[in-house]
Design a protein around this motif. Structure first.
Motif: not given
Length: 138
Positions: A56-61, A101-108, A110-114
């Motif tokens: 699971v990524r910010v830009d899709g799967v 799930e990738i854990s590299a989300a830095s912004s809020e 990106d976290k919401a997209k994840l």
């Protein structure tokens, strides 16, 4: 009067092709035997995983090809079609996928997209009766 004639000649609305494609994808997935936890329950090294592996990524799967470690990025709404295209040999454990799930989300944002992508993936898999083996993030 001419409007009435034109309206009567209009083609009836077609059912959305996406719905038909999703239905046929789900039907193909249902042909795969149910998950057999005895085949993977004791697995500790996920490098030995042979069923579909999703990230699971910010830009899709990311759909990981375990044979060469390449990721195909899939829109979460198209996940059922992508999984249905896999050969039966890609499902030796039955209807189960590993998900990380990738854990590299830095912004809020990106976290919401994840969170959204995680929910879409889990919902799609649940509707297809595909079990999920959650893998901790590295």
């Amino acid at each position: 009067m001419s409007l009435a004639l034109l309206a009567s000649c209009a083609k009836p609305p077609r059912a959305p092709e996406d719905a038909a494609t999703a239905a046929s994808a789900e039907a193909r997935i249902q042909q795969i035997p149910p998950a057999d936890p005895q085949k993977y329950a004791g697995m500790r090294d996920m490098k030995a995983w042979r069923n579909p592996y999703l990230i699971v990524r910010v830009d899709g799967v990311g759909l990981l090809d375990v044979s060469n470690n390449e990721q195909q990025i899939v829109d979460p709404d198209k996940l059922s079609e992508a999984l249905a295209r896999l050969p039966a040999s890609a499902w030796p454990y039955g209807r189960v996928v590993a998900i990380q799930e990738i854990s590299a989300a830095s912004s809020e944002e990106d976290k919401a997209k994840l969170r959204k992508n995680r929910a879409l993936v889990a919902g799609a898999l649940e509707s297809m009766q595909v079990d999920i083996n959650w893998v901790p993030s590295a």
